[in-house]
Design a protein around this motif. Structure first.
Motif, PDB file in Angstrom:
ATOM      1  N   VAL A 286      18.163  50.028   6.573  1.00 41.44           N
ATOM      2  CA  VAL A 286      19.602  49.973   6.838  1.00 41.44           C
ATOM      3  C   VAL A 286      20.288  50.931   5.878  1.00 41.44           C
ATOM      4  CG1 VAL A 286      21.662  48.508   6.878  1.00 41.44           C
ATOM      5  CG2 VAL A 286      19.437  47.559   7.560  1.00 41.44           C
ATOM      6  N   GLN A 287      21.115  51.827   6.426  1.00 47.17           N
ATOM      7  CA  GLN A 287      21.875  52.783   5.608  1.00 47.17           C
ATOM      8  C   GLN A 287      23.331  52.740   6.061  1.00 47.17           C
ATOM      9  OE1 GLN A 287      19.576  56.286   6.696  1.00 47.17           O
ATOM     10  NE2 GLN A 287      18.742  56.359   4.624  1.00 47.17           N
ATOM     11  N   SER A 288      24.240  53.073   5.146  1.00 41.80           N
ATOM     12  CA  SER A 288      25.650  53.116   5.496  1.00 41.80           C
ATOM     13  C   SER A 288      26.311  54.284   4.790  1.00 41.80           C
ATOM     14  CB  SER A 288      26.330  51.801   5.094  1.00 41.80           C
ATOM     15  OG  SER A 288      26.181  51.559   3.719  1.00 41.80           O
ATOM     16  N   ASP A 289      27.491  54.667   5.302  1.00 42.62           N
ATOM     17  CA  ASP A 289      28.264  55.715   4.649  1.00 42.62           C
ATOM     18  C   ASP A 289      29.726  55.277   4.569  1.00 42.62           C
ATOM     19  OD1 ASP A 289      29.611  56.395   7.066  1.00 42.62           O
ATOM     20  OD2 ASP A 289      28.104  57.872   7.567  1.00 42.62           O
ATOM     21  N   PRO A 290      30.530  55.889   3.676  1.00 39.24           N
ATOM     22  CA  PRO A 290      31.906  55.432   3.462  1.00 39.24           C
ATOM     23  C   PRO A 290      32.798  55.568   4.694  1.00 39.24           C
ATOM     24  CG  PRO A 290      31.330  57.190   1.898  1.00 39.24           C
ATOM     25  CD  PRO A 290      30.160  56.968   2.788  1.00 39.24           C
TER      26      PRO A 290
END
Length: 106
Positions: free
Chosen positions: A44-48
């Motif tokens: 799982v990855q996220s960005d602003p």
């Protein structure tokens, strides 16, 4: 591409991966069903900007369940706090990602 929630763009065809997003007063709760995959096979990855990417890659490519690699991209409608995002996965392939809203410094 199919649209799931507030502009959620689901990536490669993986209809067996079910995604549901719930908005609370201070976070998004992203629920995913990824049966047959282990914790170490899911990332799982996220960005602003509010994108959450869930990918899965089974270690055994010729597994008897027919599980294949997948990628789901969920575009959330608010800016999110990357440092406080948390992920929990059960033994039965139920994934919960808690994504807090970015706090304004006003």
């Amino acid at each position: 591409m199919e649209s799931c929630y507030h502009g959620c763009q689901c990536g490669l065809p993986a209809n067996w991966v079910k995604i549901n997003v719930r908005e609370t007063k201070d976070c998004f709760e992203v629920y995913a069903l990824v049966p047959g995959l282990l914790w170490e096979e899911v990332q799982v990855q996220s960005d602003p900007a509010g994108r959450l990417v869930i990918t899965g890659q089974p270690e055994q490519l010729d597994n008897p369940w027919g599980i294949v690699a997948f990628k789901k991209v969920i575009s959330l409608p608010s800016r999110i706090d990357l440092l406080c995002t948390s992920t929990i996965m059960s033994l039965h392939g139920r994934l919960l990602v808690v994504v807090p809203f970015e706090q304004s410094n006003i």
